[in-house]
Design a protein around this motif. Structure first.
Motif, PDB file in Angstrom:
ATOM      1  N   UNK A 132       0.959  -1.095  -0.095  1.00 30.44           N
ATOM      2  CA  UNK A 132      -0.248  -0.114   0.016  1.00 30.44           C
ATOM      3  C   UNK A 132       1.190   0.984   0.053  1.00 30.44           C
ATOM      4  N   UNK A 133       0.610   2.133  -0.561  1.00 33.07           N
ATOM      5  CA  UNK A 133       1.777   3.579  -0.332  1.00 33.07           C
ATOM      6  C   UNK A 133      -0.015   5.000  -0.494  1.00 33.07           C
ATOM      7  N   UNK A 134      -0.091   5.357  -0.210  1.00 25.83           N
ATOM      8  CA  UNK A 134      -1.570   6.256   0.064  1.00 25.83           C
ATOM      9  C   UNK A 134      -0.295   8.121   0.582  1.00 25.83           C
ATOM     10  N   UNK A 135      -0.882   9.161  -0.321  1.00 19.85           N
ATOM     11  CA  UNK A 135      -0.632  10.297   0.039  1.00 19.85           C
ATOM     12  C   UNK A 135      -1.981  10.692   0.924  1.00 19.85           C
ATOM     13  N   UNK A 136      -2.278  11.721   1.752  1.00 25.30           N
ATOM     14  CA  UNK A 136      -2.841  12.539   2.438  1.00 25.30           C
ATOM     15  C   UNK A 136      -2.863  13.181   2.822  1.00 25.30           C
ATOM     16  N   UNK A 137      -2.382  14.608   2.753  1.00 25.52           N
ATOM     17  CA  UNK A 137      -2.879  16.048   2.112  1.00 25.52           C
ATOM     18  C   UNK A 137      -1.380  16.229   3.109  1.00 25.52           C
ATOM     19  N   UNK A 138      -0.828  15.446   2.131  1.00 25.87           N
ATOM     20  CA  UNK A 138       0.734  15.350   1.774  1.00 25.87           C
ATOM     21  C   UNK A 138       1.249  14.896   3.325  1.00 25.87           C
ATOM     22  N   UNK A 139       0.971  13.643   3.794  1.00 25.68           N
ATOM     23  CA  UNK A 139       1.531  12.512   4.646  1.00 25.68           C
ATOM     24  C   UNK A 139       2.316  11.454   3.862  1.00 25.68           C
ATOM     25  N   UNK A 186      -4.186  10.707  -2.706  1.00 27.88           N
ATOM     26  CA  UNK A 186      -4.208   9.833  -3.695  1.00 27.88           C
ATOM     27  C   UNK A 186      -4.115   8.027  -3.141  1.00 27.88           C
ATOM     28  N   UNK A 187      -4.416   7.266  -3.328  1.00 25.58           N
ATOM     29  CA  UNK A 187      -4.169   6.338  -2.297  1.00 25.58           C
ATOM     30  C   UNK A 187      -4.397   4.601  -4.231  1.00 25.58           C
ATOM     31  N   UNK A 188      -3.186   3.628  -3.345  1.00 26.99           N
ATOM     32  CA  UNK A 188      -2.821   2.635  -4.166  1.00 26.99           C
ATOM     33  C   UNK A 188      -1.840   1.306  -3.325  1.00 26.99           C
ATOM     34  N   UNK A 189      -1.689   0.724  -4.242  1.00 24.54           N
ATOM     35  CA  UNK A 189      -0.836  -0.130  -4.537  1.00 24.54           C
ATOM     36  C   UNK A 189       0.461  -0.162  -5.838  1.00 24.54           C
ATOM     37  N   UNK A 190       1.908  -0.367  -5.047  1.00 20.22           N
ATOM     38  CA  UNK A 190       2.905  -0.359  -5.920  1.00 20.22           C
ATOM     39  C   UNK A 190       3.795  -2.114  -5.996  1.00 20.22           C
ATOM     40  N   UNK A 191       4.297  -1.800  -6.913  1.00 24.85           N
ATOM     41  CA  UNK A 191       5.526  -2.772  -6.770  1.00 24.85           C
ATOM     42  C   UNK A 191       6.639  -1.914  -7.340  1.00 24.85           C
ATOM     43  N   UNK A 192       7.442  -3.318  -7.396  1.00 23.43           N
ATOM     44  CA  UNK A 192       8.620  -3.111  -7.706  1.00 23.43           C
ATOM     45  C   UNK A 192       8.703  -1.764  -8.905  1.00 23.43           C
ATOM     46  N   UNK A 193       8.316  -1.821 -10.204  1.00 24.96           N
ATOM     47  CA  UNK A 193       8.609  -0.755 -11.260  1.00 24.96           C
ATOM     48  C   UNK A 193       7.041  -0.523 -11.364  1.00 24.96           C
ATOM     49  N   UNK A 194       5.981  -0.823 -11.206  1.00 27.18           N
ATOM     50  CA  UNK A 194       4.438  -0.975 -11.500  1.00 27.18           C
ATOM     51  C   UNK A 194       3.719  -0.423 -10.418  1.00 27.18           C
ATOM     52  N   UNK A 195       2.010   1.086 -10.939  1.00 24.75           N
ATOM     53  CA  UNK A 195       1.431   1.354  -9.728  1.00 24.75           C
ATOM     54  C   UNK A 195       0.294   1.266 -10.154  1.00 24.75           C
ATOM     55  N   UNK A 196      -0.721   1.300  -9.306  1.00 25.96           N
ATOM     56  CA  UNK A 196      -2.295   1.139  -9.328  1.00 25.96           C
ATOM     57  C   UNK A 196      -2.206   2.432  -8.265  1.00 25.96           C
ATOM     58  N   UNK A 197      -2.908   3.515  -8.640  1.00 22.26           N
ATOM     59  CA  UNK A 197      -3.648   4.424  -7.975  1.00 22.26           C
ATOM     60  C   UNK A 197      -4.883   4.951  -8.358  1.00 22.26           C
ATOM     61  N   UNK A 198      -5.442   5.448  -7.284  1.00 20.74           N
ATOM     62  CA  UNK A 198      -7.460   5.936  -7.384  1.00 20.74           C
ATOM     63  C   UNK A 198      -6.825   7.542  -6.883  1.00 20.74           C
ATOM     64  N   UNK A 258     -12.647  13.791   0.479  1.00 20.26           N
ATOM     65  CA  UNK A 258     -12.719  12.805   0.199  1.00 20.26           C
ATOM     66  C   UNK A 258     -11.778  11.230   1.507  1.00 20.26           C
ATOM     67  N   UNK A 259     -12.654  10.084   1.314  1.00 18.31           N
ATOM     68  CA  UNK A 259     -12.059   9.319   2.880  1.00 18.31           C
ATOM     69  C   UNK A 259     -11.255   8.808   2.088  1.00 18.31           C
ATOM     70  N   UNK A 260     -10.508   7.518   2.492  1.00 19.42           N
ATOM     71  CA  UNK A 260      -9.766   6.948   1.466  1.00 19.42           C
ATOM     72  C   UNK A 260      -9.303   5.754   2.836  1.00 19.42           C
ATOM     73  N   UNK A 261      -9.530   4.806   1.769  1.00 19.13           N
ATOM     74  CA  UNK A 261      -8.900   3.427   3.442  1.00 19.13           C
ATOM     75  C   UNK A 261      -8.042   2.161   2.309  1.00 19.13           C
ATOM     76  N   UNK A 263      -7.496  -1.009  -1.637  1.00 13.70           N
ATOM     77  CA  UNK A 263      -8.013   0.096  -1.516  1.00 13.70           C
ATOM     78  C   UNK A 263      -9.007   0.983  -2.003  1.00 13.70           C
ATOM     79  N   UNK A 264      -9.121   1.843  -1.856  1.00 19.97           N
ATOM     80  CA  UNK A 264     -10.427   3.031  -2.061  1.00 19.97           C
ATOM     81  C   UNK A 264     -10.126   3.909  -1.765  1.00 19.97           C
ATOM     82  N   UNK A 265     -11.246   4.388  -2.048  1.00 16.74           N
ATOM     83  CA  UNK A 265     -11.623   6.307  -1.271  1.00 16.74           C
ATOM     84  C   UNK A 265     -13.275   6.346  -2.030  1.00 16.74           C
ATOM     85  N   UNK A 266     -13.808   7.168  -0.950  1.00 14.29           N
ATOM     86  CA  UNK A 266     -14.911   8.017  -1.521  1.00 14.29           C
ATOM     87  C   UNK A 266     -15.295   8.979  -1.425  1.00 14.29           C
TER      88      UNK A 266
END
Length: 600
Positions: free
Chosen positions: A235-242, A265-277, A285-288, A300-303
């Motif tokens: 999991x990788x997430x950026x939430x208001x600068x954190x 934003x929020x999503x999943x990261x691998x070595x070279x690839x990533x998916x991010x909402x 918004x709320x992410x979890x 991982x989701x956003x609402x």
């Protein structure tokens, strides 16, 4: 032994110790198992946790896609085709669930397939994005589209850069839902969800987006991960600068929720690839993120906040989905367009204040040269030029130390066994001649954080992945492919596998050159008179040679270039100060055998 040799041994020993600790803590990553080597346990169903309109994150109800959805091999699909992507999305749930990266192959072997990023349910490890609406006041779960909804195509045929598509679904109670999906020339999808209320009642609902990744086996493992300490995967997430990074294993134990965010934003990261909402930046918004232990699904989701839609009204919300390679230039462009700190999705590590500028410099050198191997050598030249004032001061001090050898020997003889008197005399001599005996350590100490930072850059950035140099060196992120076993490619058989113990013994030509360059550096100074220290010095280059033989070849290229430039700098500076290093004499003395004492 004089102070000059003490300093040199101290600096070399310290460097050796740090490299040894690094090698123990961060061993070369094991080769990821192939699909044939991995025991696969099929995931039953496609359970994801859909958010509720009043709750947050994944606290809502569970929806099982297979209860209503068509089997994947029967569900209609819409083709995705762009200059850099190909795949399809399923009309069952409107899931973006098949995506391949045209620009990247799984290996440098001829005929190797391109990288498969997203996969539908029923594949080896399903990985997809889906969207929907969480029901609120005036509607039930069956009245809003979810993971199993059977959409129809209202507009468009193939999803491409200039050809968006629009999906449509009517609930039969006056609500019409549309989902317009577009994609740019790189890896960014834009998803606009809308609802048109033709009923007589006011309804409320909350739009959401979900990334779901199915694990395999009893432990919910994700296949093809590096599982290397230096690299973050999960999991990788950026939430208001954190920035928040949680490994897949840790996500199994504890979920993450970020409420009332405005940017991120929020999503999943691998070595070279990533998916991010990526929700609309500046909007709440709320992410979890959580792990569904029963079905082994990472989610991982956003609402966004609940929308109230009156009779005759239409409401919509737009989110973006990044699904692709973590290219520095591409991600930086998205950040410039407003995605907060998106460049931090690349794993820069603790030494980000070094890794970021080092990569920036390497990237720009490569843009000029067009060859990553020569760019690494160019980077080395620039780093050495930046550190030249420090090196100059150090080597001048070393030359002066050599000139002071007769005076230091005289002080030792005068002091005899009185070590305190000798030390006081030495300090007065250093002060009088303005010599810093510790100056020789500084260049080596400065190289240690630079070495680690460059190792991080070479390992994590996709720009080094499968980057060729020349001849057999076609992937600078991999260990040297040549080997003594096949005479560096002259014999008609392959060398040992990079992850085998044989590869540590039958090393390639780059580690050999590394050992030789370190050995020549030593020969700028005579060997220590103490036999034990002389033996340590003699073995040091060859120990380093075998230790670094399994490291990325790009890193070894840097180390060889650094040693070569250091040797040249030290030799020329010391000669300019009146001291001529006897390199050939020191080499000859190293091969002389110590004569045995004749007791007769």
């Amino acid at each position: 032994m004089d102070d000059q040799n003490k300093n040199l041994i101290l600096a070399t020993a310290l460097s050796f110790l740090v490299i040894l600790v690094w090698f123990v803590l961060f061993p070369p990553p094991e080769q990821a198992p192939t699909s044939e080597q991995t025991e696969i346990t099929a995931v039953e169903g496609n359970e994801v946790q859909t958010p509720s309109a009043t709750g947050t994150g994944t606290a809502g109800g569970t929806t099982t896609a297979t209860e209503e959805a068509l089997p994947e091999d029967q569900a209609p699909r819409v083709e995705i085709d762009t200059p850099r992507l190909k795949g399809s999305l399923s009309l069952s749930g409107g899931r973006i669930d098949e995506l391949l990266l045209k620009d990247y192959k799984v290996s440098i072997d001829e005929g190797a397939p391109i990288v498969d990023l997203l996969s539908p349910v029923g594949s080896e490890s399903a990985y997809y994005a889906l969207y929907g609406w969480a029901p609120g006041a005036g509607v039930g779960g069956e009245d809003v589209p979810g993971p199993n909804t059977q959409w129809t195509v209202e507009e468009g045929e193939t999803l491409g850069v200039e050809t968006p598509i629009t999906l449509k679904w009517e609930n039969g109670k006056g609500l019409t839902f549309r989902r317009m999906i577009s994609v740019d020339e790189n890896y960014m999808f834009t998803v606009t969800q809308s609802v048109e209320n033709a009923s007589d009642a006011t309804v409320a609902m909350a739009p959401y987006g979900i990334l779901a990744r199915h694990g395999i086996g009893e432990d919910g493992d994700i296949p093809d991960l590096k599982n290397f300490f230096i690299l973050h995967e999960g999991l990788i997430s950026m939430a208001d600068g954190t920035l928040t990074e949680v490994d897949y294993g840790d996500l199994q134990d504890e979920s993450e929720t970020f409420e009332n965010m405005n940017e991120g934003w929020i999503g999943f990261t691998d070595h070279y690839w990533m998916t991010t909402l990526i929700p609309e930046q500046g909007s709440q918004f709320t992410s979890s993120a959580a792990f569904n232990a029963r079905n082994k699904v990472y989610q991982a989701d956003i609402k966004t906040p609940t929308l109230t839609v009156g009779a005759g009204e239409t409401a919509q919300v737009t989110t973006r989905l990044f699904a692709g390679a973590k290219e520095w230039g591409t991600i930086r462009e998205y950040q410039a367009e407003g995605v907060q700190k998106f460049i931090d999705s690349i794993d820069w590590g603790w030494f980000f204040f070094l890794t970021k500028p080092i990569f920036w410099l390497l990237h720009n050198i490569n843009a000029l040269i067009g060859n990553m191997g020569w760019s690494i050598i160019g980077l080395t030249l620039i780093i050495k030029a930046i550190l030249f004032p420090l090196a100059y001061k150090s080597y001048v001090s070393m030359a002066k130390m050599k000139e002071l050898q007769p005076q230091m020997e005289a002080l030792k003889e005068a002091a005899g066994d009185d070590r305190q008197k000798m030390q006081q005399g030495m300090m007065e001599l250093y002060k009088k001649e303005k010599v810093n005996p510790a100056a020789g350590c500084l260049p080596i100490l400065m190289q240690i954080p630079i070495f680690f930072s460059l190792y991080k850059v070479i390992f994590v950035t996709i720009e080094l992945r499968q980057a060729p140099w020349f001849g057999p060196f076609q992937d600078l992120s991999a260990p040297d492919p040549t080997s003594i076993m096949n005479l560096f490619g002259l014999l008609p058989f392959a060398g040992p596998q990079p992850d085998s113990i044989m590869a540590l013994i039958f090393i390639g030509i780059l580690p050999l050159l590394l050992g030789i360059s370190m050995w020549l550096q030593q020969k700028l100074n005579p060997a220590p008179t103490d036999p034990t220290q002389a033996m340590i010095f003699a073995w040091m280059p060859w120990v380093f040679m075998f230790m670094l033989g399994s490291f990325a070849s790009g890193l070894v290229v840097y180390w060889i270039a650094n040693n070569t430039i250091t040797f040249t700098q030290q030799y020329l500076i010391m000669r300019s100060q009146g001291y001529k290093p006897d390199v050939f004499g020191n080499i000859k003395s190293g091969f002389k055998r110590t004569p045995k004492t004749d007791d007769k």
